[in-house]
Design a protein around this motif. Structure first.
Motif, PDB file in Angstrom:
ATOM      1  N   LEU A   1      49.224  50.585  46.612  1.00 12.45           N
ATOM      2  CA  LEU A   1      47.786  50.886  47.244  1.00 12.45           C
ATOM      3  C   LEU A   1      47.213  51.989  47.220  1.00 12.45           C
ATOM      4  CD1 LEU A   1      45.533  49.435  48.822  1.00 12.45           C
ATOM      5  CD2 LEU A   1      46.962  49.712  50.820  1.00 12.45           C
ATOM      6  N   LEU A   2      48.182  53.051  47.623  1.00 15.75           N
ATOM      7  CA  LEU A   2      47.797  54.577  47.701  1.00 15.75           C
ATOM      8  C   LEU A   2      47.211  55.033  46.387  1.00 15.75           C
ATOM      9  CD1 LEU A   2      50.349  56.113  50.020  1.00 15.75           C
ATOM     10  CD2 LEU A   2      47.574  55.863  50.569  1.00 15.75           C
ATOM     11  N   GLU A   3      47.897  54.409  45.340  1.00 19.43           N
ATOM     12  CA  GLU A   3      47.441  54.992  43.981  1.00 19.43           C
ATOM     13  C   GLU A   3      46.172  54.344  43.657  1.00 19.43           C
ATOM     14  OE1 GLU A   3      47.770  57.047  40.595  1.00 19.43           O
ATOM     15  OE2 GLU A   3      49.065  57.269  42.231  1.00 19.43           O
ATOM     16  N   ALA A   4      45.892  53.062  43.961  1.00 18.20           N
ATOM     17  CA  ALA A   4      44.510  52.419  43.810  1.00 18.20           C
ATOM     18  C   ALA A   4      43.446  53.100  44.479  1.00 18.20           C
ATOM     19  CB  ALA A   4      44.733  50.930  44.043  1.00 18.20           C
ATOM     20  N   MET A   5      43.775  53.482  45.830  1.00 20.51           N
ATOM     21  CA  MET A   5      42.747  54.150  46.404  1.00 20.51           C
ATOM     22  C   MET A   5      42.432  55.515  45.960  1.00 20.51           C
ATOM     23  SD  MET A   5      43.722  53.060  50.297  1.00 20.51           S
ATOM     24  CE  MET A   5      43.097  51.275  51.134  1.00 20.51           C
ATOM     25  N   LYS A   6      43.435  56.352  45.464  1.00 19.16           N
ATOM     26  CA  LYS A   6      43.221  57.637  44.852  1.00 19.16           C
ATOM     27  C   LYS A   6      42.149  57.440  43.624  1.00 19.16           C
ATOM     28  CE  LYS A   6      47.470  59.790  46.496  1.00 19.16           C
ATOM     29  NZ  LYS A   6      48.908  60.228  46.020  1.00 19.16           N
ATOM     30  N   ASN A   7      42.678  56.692  42.865  1.00 17.69           N
ATOM     31  CA  ASN A   7      41.805  56.380  41.628  1.00 17.69           C
ATOM     32  C   ASN A   7      40.435  55.957  41.872  1.00 17.69           C
ATOM     33  OD1 ASN A   7      43.846  56.919  39.944  1.00 17.69           O
ATOM     34  ND2 ASN A   7      44.724  55.001  39.754  1.00 17.69           N
ATOM     35  N   ASP A   8      40.347  55.067  42.852  1.00 23.01           N
ATOM     36  CA  ASP A   8      38.948  54.660  43.408  1.00 23.01           C
ATOM     37  C   ASP A   8      38.142  55.904  43.788  1.00 23.01           C
ATOM     38  OD1 ASP A   8      36.993  52.265  43.790  1.00 23.01           O
ATOM     39  OD2 ASP A   8      37.243  53.159  46.042  1.00 23.01           O
ATOM     40  N   LEU A   9      38.950  56.713  44.619  1.00 26.55           N
ATOM     41  CA  LEU A   9      38.016  57.998  45.408  1.00 26.55           C
ATOM     42  C   LEU A   9      37.675  58.869  44.272  1.00 26.55           C
ATOM     43  CD1 LEU A   9      39.937  58.062  48.786  1.00 26.55           C
ATOM     44  CD2 LEU A   9      37.729  57.376  48.424  1.00 26.55           C
ATOM     45  N   ALA A  10      38.431  58.777  43.140  1.00 25.86           N
ATOM     46  CA  ALA A  10      38.425  59.829  42.232  1.00 25.86           C
ATOM     47  C   ALA A  10      37.261  59.464  41.074  1.00 25.86           C
ATOM     48  CB  ALA A  10      39.545  60.166  41.385  1.00 25.86           C
ATOM     49  N   THR A  11      36.826  58.330  41.035  1.00 29.78           N
ATOM     50  CA  THR A  11      35.725  57.750  40.266  1.00 29.78           C
ATOM     51  C   THR A  11      34.303  57.650  40.900  1.00 29.78           C
ATOM     52  OG1 THR A  11      36.087  55.510  40.761  1.00 29.78           O
ATOM     53  CG2 THR A  11      37.358  56.245  38.928  1.00 29.78           C
ATOM     54  N   GLU A  12      33.283  57.797  40.065  1.00 26.67           N
ATOM     55  CA  GLU A  12      32.000  57.735  40.610  1.00 26.67           C
ATOM     56  C   GLU A  12      31.740  56.379  41.056  1.00 26.67           C
ATOM     57  OE1 GLU A  12      29.015  59.838  40.285  1.00 26.67           O
ATOM     58  OE2 GLU A  12      30.574  61.274  39.901  1.00 26.67           O
ATOM     59  N   PRO A  13      31.077  56.429  42.245  1.00 25.28           N
ATOM     60  CA  PRO A  13      30.659  55.122  42.882  1.00 25.28           C
ATOM     61  C   PRO A  13      29.337  54.364  42.283  1.00 25.28           C
ATOM     62  CG  PRO A  13      30.116  56.915  44.431  1.00 25.28           C
ATOM     63  CD  PRO A  13      30.584  57.475  42.944  1.00 25.28           C
ATOM     64  N   ARG A  14      28.945  54.577  41.210  1.00 22.10           N
ATOM     65  CA  ARG A  14      27.817  54.141  40.418  1.00 22.10           C
ATOM     66  C   ARG A  14      28.180  52.684  40.073  1.00 22.10           C
ATOM     67  NH1 ARG A  14      25.391  58.614  36.659  1.00 22.10           N
ATOM     68  NH2 ARG A  14      25.690  60.310  38.199  1.00 22.10           N
ATOM     69  N   ARG A  15      29.266  52.078  40.024  1.00 21.11           N
ATOM     70  CA  ARG A  15      29.809  50.772  39.584  1.00 21.11           C
ATOM     71  C   ARG A  15      29.747  50.300  40.973  1.00 21.11           C
ATOM     72  NH1 ARG A  15      33.330  51.390  42.631  1.00 21.11           N
ATOM     73  NH2 ARG A  15      35.521  51.899  42.332  1.00 21.11           N
ATOM     74  N   ARG A  16      29.313  49.083  40.937  1.00 20.02           N
ATOM     75  CA  ARG A  16      29.355  47.997  42.279  1.00 20.02           C
ATOM     76  C   ARG A  16      30.236  47.091  41.959  1.00 20.02           C
ATOM     77  NH1 ARG A  16      28.559  50.661  46.249  1.00 20.02           N
ATOM     78  NH2 ARG A  16      26.479  51.847  46.508  1.00 20.02           N
ATOM     79  N   HIS A  17      31.015  46.798  42.847  1.00 22.82           N
ATOM     80  CA  HIS A  17      31.829  45.546  42.879  1.00 22.82           C
ATOM     81  C   HIS A  17      31.121  44.189  42.723  1.00 22.82           C
ATOM     82  CE1 HIS A  17      35.140  42.932  44.149  1.00 22.82           C
ATOM     83  NE2 HIS A  17      34.281  42.476  44.865  1.00 22.82           N
TER      84      HIS A  17
ATOM     85  N   SER B   1      36.819  48.152  45.207  1.00 24.67           N
ATOM     86  CA  SER B   1      36.971  47.802  43.841  1.00 24.67           C
ATOM     87  C   SER B   1      37.944  46.693  43.908  1.00 24.67           C
ATOM     88  CB  SER B   1      37.315  49.180  42.946  1.00 24.67           C
ATOM     89  OG  SER B   1      38.770  49.403  43.531  1.00 24.67           O
ATOM     90  N   GLU B   2      37.819  46.035  42.796  1.00 26.89           N
ATOM     91  CA  GLU B   2      38.816  44.787  42.576  1.00 26.89           C
ATOM     92  C   GLU B   2      40.391  45.207  42.731  1.00 26.89           C
ATOM     93  OE1 GLU B   2      40.235  40.770  42.226  1.00 26.89           O
ATOM     94  OE2 GLU B   2      38.306  41.527  42.677  1.00 26.89           O
ATOM     95  N   ARG B   3      40.591  46.407  42.172  1.00 28.85           N
ATOM     96  CA  ARG B   3      42.167  46.825  42.214  1.00 28.85           C
ATOM     97  C   ARG B   3      42.459  47.448  43.591  1.00 28.85           C
ATOM     98  NH1 ARG B   3      44.650  52.326  39.506  1.00 28.85           N
ATOM     99  NH2 ARG B   3      46.624  51.849  39.704  1.00 28.85           N
ATOM    100  N   VAL B   4      41.610  47.957  44.319  1.00 30.83           N
ATOM    101  CA  VAL B   4      41.890  48.317  45.533  1.00 30.83           C
ATOM    102  C   VAL B   4      42.098  47.122  46.507  1.00 30.83           C
ATOM    103  CG1 VAL B   4      40.962  49.633  47.625  1.00 30.83           C
ATOM    104  CG2 VAL B   4      40.802  50.647  45.719  1.00 30.83           C
ATOM    105  N   ARG B   5      41.253  46.136  46.503  1.00 27.72           N
ATOM    106  CA  ARG B   5      41.087  44.927  47.170  1.00 27.72           C
ATOM    107  C   ARG B   5      42.446  43.971  47.104  1.00 27.72           C
ATOM    108  NH1 ARG B   5      41.617  40.022  46.713  1.00 27.72           N
ATOM    109  NH2 ARG B   5      41.436  40.390  44.160  1.00 27.72           N
ATOM    110  N   ALA B   6      42.866  43.843  45.742  1.00 26.23           N
ATOM    111  CA  ALA B   6      44.084  43.138  45.362  1.00 26.23           C
ATOM    112  C   ALA B   6      45.238  44.076  45.844  1.00 26.23           C
ATOM    113  CB  ALA B   6      44.056  43.035  43.843  1.00 26.23           C
ATOM    114  N   ALA B   7      45.332  45.189  45.875  1.00 31.95           N
ATOM    115  CA  ALA B   7      46.372  45.990  46.404  1.00 31.95           C
ATOM    116  C   ALA B   7      46.538  45.971  47.746  1.00 31.95           C
ATOM    117  CB  ALA B   7      46.442  47.592  45.772  1.00 31.95           C
ATOM    118  N   TYR B   8      45.431  45.829  48.488  1.00 28.38           N
ATOM    119  CA  TYR B   8      45.344  45.874  50.050  1.00 28.38           C
ATOM    120  C   TYR B   8      46.090  44.683  50.493  1.00 28.38           C
ATOM    121  CZ  TYR B   8      43.866  46.487  54.895  1.00 28.38           C
ATOM    122  OH  TYR B   8      44.182  46.468  56.295  1.00 28.38           O
TER     123      TYR B   8
END
Length: 197
Positions: free
Chosen positions: A173-189, A118-125
C-alpha cells in the motif's frame, strides 16, 4: 516634411514629418512591449499558482493517506487493548466503543478511496484492511477469551502479536501511495460503469 496620403488625412492625421512618425511608432512598440511583458507576467503567475495548488493538493492527499493507514493500525492495536482490560463492564463498553469507532473510520477511508484514489491505491488499501481484519480479528477473539489483567505486572505482553501478512499488505500500500503522490493528478479516477442486467 513627409506628406501623408489622403486616407491618413481622413483619420485626422494631416501631414506628419519623420520625427512624428518615429515618435508614434516608438510609442506603439513601447505599448506592444508592455503588453507582451504583462501577458508573460500573467502566464508565469498563473503557472506558479497552479503549481502551488497542485503541491497543496498533493500534501493534503498524503496527509489523508497517512490518516487512512493510521485507522487500520489502530485496528491492529485492538487485541492489545482487549488483553489489558480489567474485566469490568465499563472496560468492555469502552473497548467495544473504541473498536466500533475505529471500524467506522476504516469504512470512511475505504469509501473515500473508492471515490477519489487511483485504482492501484484503492485496491491496495482494501487488501490492507481485509488482511488486518483477518489477523487482528482472530487475535481480538482470542484476547476476549483470555483472562482480564488484574495486576500491573501482567500488562506487558512480552512479545508482539504476529502480523506478517498485515505488514506485507502495508508495504504494498505504501508503495502504491508513493507512486500515486509522485504522479501528476491530472488523470481522474474513472468510476466503473454498472453492468447492465
Amino acid at each position: 516634411m513627409i506628406a501623408v496620403s489622403n486616407g491618413a488625412k481622413e483619420w485626422g492625421l494631416g501631414t506628419l514629418d519623420g520625427e512624428q512618425i518615429a515618435a508614434i511608432l516608438g510609442a506603439l512598440v513601447g505599448l506592444l512591449g508592455a503588453l507582451v511583458a504583462a501577458v508573460i507576467a500573467a502566464v508565469v503567475a498563473v503557472k506558479a499558482y497552479k503549481t502551488q495548488q497542485r503541491e497543496q493538493r498533493r500534501q493534503e492527499r498524503a496527509a489523508f493517506y497517512a490518516d487512512a493507514i493510521r485507522a487500520v493500525e489502530d485496528y491492529t492495536e485492538c487485541p492489545y487493548r482487549i488483553r489489558r482490560r480489567d474485566g469490568t463492564a465499563e472496560a468492555r463498553r469502552e473497548i467495544t466503543q473504541h473498536v466500533s469507532n475505529v471500524k467506522s473510520r476504516i469504512s470512511f477511508y475505504t469509501a473515500w478511496m473508492v471515490i477519489n484514489a487511483s485504482e492501484r491505491v484503492r485496491a491496495a488499501y482494501e487488501v490492507f484492511v481485509k488482511t488486518a481484519e483477518n489477523e487482528a480479528g482472530r487475535q481480538m477473539s482470542a484476547a476476549w477469551r483470555g483472562k482480564p489483567t488484574k495486576r500491573d505486572r501482567d500488562v506487558p505482553i512480552g512479545r508482539a502479536l504476529p502480523r506478517k501478512a498485515t505488514d506485507v499488505a502495508r508495504s504494498k500500500l505504501l508503495e502504491a501511495m508513493k507512486n500515486d503522490l509522485a504522479t501528476e493528478p491530472r488523470r481522474r479516477h474513472k468510476a466503473k460503469r454498472p453492468s447492465r442486467i
